[in-house]
Design a protein around this motif. Structure first.
Motif, PDB file in Angstrom:
ATOM      1  N   ARG A   1       1.280 -11.240  -9.358  1.00  0.00           N
ATOM      2  CA  ARG A   1       2.202 -11.512  -8.228  1.00  0.00           C
ATOM      3  C   ARG A   1       2.686 -10.641  -7.304  1.00  0.00           C
ATOM      4  O   ARG A   1       2.578 -10.675  -5.924  1.00  0.00           O
ATOM      5  CB  ARG A   1       3.218 -12.632  -8.347  1.00  0.00           C
ATOM      6  N   ARG A   2       2.933  -9.292  -8.042  1.00  0.00           N
ATOM      7  CA  ARG A   2       3.428  -8.202  -7.113  1.00  0.00           C
ATOM      8  C   ARG A   2       2.412  -7.064  -7.614  1.00  0.00           C
ATOM      9  O   ARG A   2       2.477  -6.544  -8.582  1.00  0.00           O
ATOM     10  CB  ARG A   2       4.692  -7.794  -7.350  1.00  0.00           C
ATOM     11  N   VAL A   3       1.880  -6.509  -6.370  1.00  0.00           N
ATOM     12  CA  VAL A   3       0.808  -5.448  -6.819  1.00  0.00           C
ATOM     13  C   VAL A   3       1.039  -4.104  -5.652  1.00  0.00           C
ATOM     14  O   VAL A   3       1.260  -4.301  -4.678  1.00  0.00           O
ATOM     15  CB  VAL A   3      -0.565  -5.861  -6.627  1.00  0.00           C
ATOM     16  N   ALA A   4       1.109  -2.951  -6.394  1.00  0.00           N
ATOM     17  CA  ALA A   4       1.156  -1.821  -5.503  1.00  0.00           C
ATOM     18  C   ALA A   4       0.017  -1.103  -5.440  1.00  0.00           C
ATOM     19  O   ALA A   4      -0.383  -0.716  -6.721  1.00  0.00           O
ATOM     20  CB  ALA A   4       2.508  -0.994  -5.798  1.00  0.00           C
ATOM     21  N   LEU A   5      -0.826  -0.517  -4.569  1.00  0.00           N
ATOM     22  CA  LEU A   5      -2.202   0.009  -4.487  1.00  0.00           C
ATOM     23  C   LEU A   5      -1.811   1.360  -4.009  1.00  0.00           C
ATOM     24  O   LEU A   5      -1.512   1.527  -3.034  1.00  0.00           O
ATOM     25  CB  LEU A   5      -2.939  -0.601  -3.774  1.00  0.00           C
TER      26      LEU A   5
ATOM     27  N   SER B   1      -9.408   2.709   0.838  1.00  0.00           N
ATOM     28  CA  SER B   1      -8.248   1.926   0.928  1.00  0.00           C
ATOM     29  C   SER B   1      -8.757   0.563   1.507  1.00  0.00           C
ATOM     30  O   SER B   1      -8.266  -0.876   0.884  1.00  0.00           O
ATOM     31  CB  SER B   1      -7.250   2.026   1.807  1.00  0.00           C
ATOM     32  N   GLY B   2      -9.503   0.383   2.379  1.00  0.00           N
ATOM     33  CA  GLY B   2     -10.034  -0.907   2.828  1.00  0.00           C
ATOM     34  C   GLY B   2     -10.881  -1.822   1.653  1.00  0.00           C
ATOM     35  O   GLY B   2     -10.571  -2.894   1.644  1.00  0.00           O
ATOM     36  N   ILE B   3     -11.718  -1.038   0.861  1.00  0.00           N
ATOM     37  CA  ILE B   3     -12.514  -1.487  -0.011  1.00  0.00           C
ATOM     38  C   ILE B   3     -11.380  -2.106  -1.304  1.00  0.00           C
ATOM     39  O   ILE B   3     -11.586  -3.227  -1.451  1.00  0.00           O
ATOM     40  CB  ILE B   3     -13.335  -0.701  -0.799  1.00  0.00           C
ATOM     41  N   ALA B   4     -10.413  -1.244  -1.572  1.00  0.00           N
ATOM     42  CA  ALA B   4      -9.546  -1.702  -2.628  1.00  0.00           C
ATOM     43  C   ALA B   4      -8.343  -2.712  -2.306  1.00  0.00           C
ATOM     44  O   ALA B   4      -8.274  -3.875  -3.083  1.00  0.00           O
ATOM     45  CB  ALA B   4      -8.659  -0.361  -3.159  1.00  0.00           C
ATOM     46  N   LEU B   5      -8.057  -2.872  -1.020  1.00  0.00           N
ATOM     47  CA  LEU B   5      -7.297  -3.981  -0.641  1.00  0.00           C
ATOM     48  C   LEU B   5      -7.912  -5.156  -0.522  1.00  0.00           C
ATOM     49  O   LEU B   5      -7.250  -6.248  -0.719  1.00  0.00           O
ATOM     50  CB  LEU B   5      -6.631  -3.635   0.908  1.00  0.00           C
ATOM     51  N   HIS B   6      -9.250  -5.054  -0.035  1.00  0.00           N
ATOM     52  CA  HIS B   6     -10.077  -6.395   0.006  1.00  0.00           C
ATOM     53  C   HIS B   6      -9.964  -6.824  -1.318  1.00  0.00           C
ATOM     54  O   HIS B   6      -9.967  -8.161  -1.564  1.00  0.00           O
ATOM     55  CB  HIS B   6     -11.313  -6.100   0.795  1.00  0.00           C
TER      56      HIS B   6
ATOM     57  N   ASP C   1      10.369  -0.982 -11.211  1.00  0.00           N
ATOM     58  CA  ASP C   1      11.535  -1.588 -11.310  1.00  0.00           C
ATOM     59  C   ASP C   1      11.662  -2.861 -10.872  1.00  0.00           C
ATOM     60  O   ASP C   1      12.305  -3.903 -11.396  1.00  0.00           O
ATOM     61  CB  ASP C   1      12.951  -0.698 -11.057  1.00  0.00           C
ATOM     62  N   GLN C   2      11.170  -2.986  -9.534  1.00  0.00           N
ATOM     63  CA  GLN C   2      11.159  -4.511  -8.903  1.00  0.00           C
ATOM     64  C   GLN C   2       9.792  -5.268  -9.590  1.00  0.00           C
ATOM     65  O   GLN C   2       9.762  -6.374  -8.814  1.00  0.00           O
ATOM     66  CB  GLN C   2      11.129  -4.396  -7.449  1.00  0.00           C
ATOM     67  N   GLY C   3       9.183  -5.056 -10.773  1.00  0.00           N
ATOM     68  CA  GLY C   3       8.130  -6.213 -11.065  1.00  0.00           C
ATOM     69  C   GLY C   3       6.922  -5.778 -10.662  1.00  0.00           C
ATOM     70  O   GLY C   3       6.005  -6.531 -10.694  1.00  0.00           O
ATOM     71  N   PHE C   4       6.588  -4.663  -9.881  1.00  0.00           N
ATOM     72  CA  PHE C   4       5.303  -4.303  -9.561  1.00  0.00           C
ATOM     73  C   PHE C   4       4.357  -3.733 -10.355  1.00  0.00           C
ATOM     74  O   PHE C   4       4.764  -2.822 -11.341  1.00  0.00           O
ATOM     75  CB  PHE C   4       5.430  -3.358  -8.016  1.00  0.00           C
ATOM     76  N   GLU C   5       3.059  -4.403 -10.475  1.00  0.00           N
ATOM     77  CA  GLU C   5       2.130  -3.718 -11.300  1.00  0.00           C
ATOM     78  C   GLU C   5       1.410  -2.586 -10.488  1.00  0.00           C
ATOM     79  O   GLU C   5       1.308  -3.082  -9.226  1.00  0.00           O
ATOM     80  CB  GLU C   5       1.218  -4.530 -11.600  1.00  0.00           C
ATOM     81  N   ILE C   6       1.322  -1.317 -10.674  1.00  0.00           N
ATOM     82  CA  ILE C   6       0.873  -0.234  -9.953  1.00  0.00           C
ATOM     83  C   ILE C   6      -0.621  -0.096 -10.335  1.00  0.00           C
ATOM     84  O   ILE C   6      -0.758   0.495 -11.391  1.00  0.00           O
ATOM     85  CB  ILE C   6       1.931   0.858 -10.249  1.00  0.00           C
TER      86      ILE C   6
ATOM     87  N   LEU D   1       0.671  -1.087   0.278  1.00  0.00           N
ATOM     88  CA  LEU D   1      -0.010   0.164  -0.134  1.00  0.00           C
ATOM     89  C   LEU D   1       0.785   1.253  -0.013  1.00  0.00           C
ATOM     90  O   LEU D   1       1.623   1.429   1.062  1.00  0.00           O
ATOM     91  CB  LEU D   1      -0.789   0.177   1.181  1.00  0.00           C
ATOM     92  N   VAL D   2       0.661   1.924  -1.080  1.00  0.00           N
ATOM     93  CA  VAL D   2       1.428   3.426  -1.102  1.00  0.00           C
ATOM     94  C   VAL D   2       0.776   4.421  -0.874  1.00  0.00           C
ATOM     95  O   VAL D   2      -0.395   4.759  -1.288  1.00  0.00           O
ATOM     96  CB  VAL D   2       2.043   3.688  -2.416  1.00  0.00           C
ATOM     97  N   ALA D   3       1.033   5.426   0.117  1.00  0.00           N
ATOM     98  CA  ALA D   3       0.080   6.743   0.540  1.00  0.00           C
ATOM     99  C   ALA D   3       0.958   7.778   0.127  1.00  0.00           C
ATOM    100  O   ALA D   3       2.148   7.852   0.234  1.00  0.00           O
ATOM    101  CB  ALA D   3      -0.110   6.538   2.045  1.00  0.00           C
ATOM    102  N   CYS D   4       0.259   8.699  -0.618  1.00  0.00           N
ATOM    103  CA  CYS D   4       0.829   9.935  -1.212  1.00  0.00           C
ATOM    104  C   CYS D   4      -0.025  11.149  -0.474  1.00  0.00           C
ATOM    105  O   CYS D   4      -1.281  11.354  -0.672  1.00  0.00           O
ATOM    106  CB  CYS D   4       0.707  10.186  -2.477  1.00  0.00           C
TER     107      CYS D   4
END
Length: 282
Positions: A226-230, A267-272, A203-208, A135-138
């Motif tokens: 397999r690798r996800v950043a929200l 964030s709760g809905i999306a993470l779920h 760069d580390q293969g995360f789909e964002i 989880l990324v917070a901006c």
């Protein structure tokens, strides 16, 4: 769960609000605003229990001392017993405790903790497992919202939280309380600009996936790899246009007359949705 540690040292009663042994607890609200330089105040039984767990795990979080309302001492024996003897226990009557804190402390349960500086974001990203959810917070400057992000990250099995340089400190007392102590057990890094953090993840293969009311895909329709950043932005302004233009975007279906959801709720809905799609939930 590890069994409670037996304590043999008695509680130390504080009768003078100016006692130097509990100086870190004085003027809690004012110190919350100025920062504690790696130390933090934990409040309430749930957060205190999480601090005890983190202390026993031997990681970067340590408990320094406890301060509780004297008439609650007997009822808190099980929690206090989770801390080793090296962590002193101080007790005080209500009026004295209120003078120490600087306001009426109705919960009557405090602890002082310390944490080594969080790892550099690049180091944390590099240490993540092959299958990861981040989880990324901006720009999240509201302490309640930051606490909610950590609570949701823990609840939906995210591997880490990345906070950009404009996010507030998650060790702030209110953020800790809202997170129900998840800040103490969830790996995180804080600092850097959003574009740098997201580039490192890519760069580390995360789909964002950047969350926005104008997202091109409904969050429930995302098929995560397999690798996800929200990525979550501030309420109102949301994420910068360059992030939305550069990465995948997702939205949460909602009533059209509503501008957006609270970032904690969103964030709760999306993470779920993402965690379920990755097979992380039973």
């Amino acid at each position: 769960m590890s069994p409670p540690v037996s304590r043999s040292t008695p509680a130390i009663e504080i009768t003078d609000p100016g006692d130097p042994r509990i100086a870190e607890f004085t003027g809690i609200r004012e110190r919350d605003l100025t920062g504690r330089h790696g130390q933090f105040i934990a409040e309430g039984t749930v957060v205190i229990s999480m601090l005890a767990k983190a202390h026993r795990a031997g990681g970067p979080v340590r408990a320094e001392k406890l301060l509780i309302l004297k008439n609650r001492q007997a009822g808190l024996d099980d929690i206090v017993a989770q801390f080793p003897d090296e962590v002193p226990l101080y007790v005080a009557e209500g009026p004295v405790l209120d003078q120490i804190a600087g306001f009426h402390l109705h919960r009557g349960v405090l602890a002082l903790g310390s944490r080594r500086a969080p790892p550099d974001a690049l180091d944390l990203i590099g240490a993540l497992p092959e299958t990861s959810l981040v989880l990324v917070a901006c720009g999240i400057s509201n302490h309640d919202n930051v606490g909610s992000l950590f609570r949701n990250a823990a609840g939906f099995r995210a591997d880490a939280v990345l906070l950009d340089e404009t996010c507030c400190d998650p060790l702030y007392r209110k953020a800790l309380r809202v997170s129900v102590g998840a800040v103490l057990t969830t790996p995180y890094a804080r600092g850097g600009a959003p574009d740098g953090l997201l580039s490192s993840l890519a760069d580390q293969g995360f789909e964002i996936w950047a969350l926005s009311p104008a997202g091109t895909v409904e969050i429930g329709e995302v098929k995560p790899g397999r690798r996800v950043a929200l990525v979550m932005g501030t309420e109102g302004e949301g994420l910068p246009a360059d992030i939305l233009n550069r990465f995948n975007t997702a939205r949460i279906a909602q009533a059209p007359e509503l501008d957006s959801l609270n970032v904690g709720t969103a964030s709760g809905i999306a993470l779920h949705a993402i965690a379920r799609g990755m097979g992380r939930l039973g």
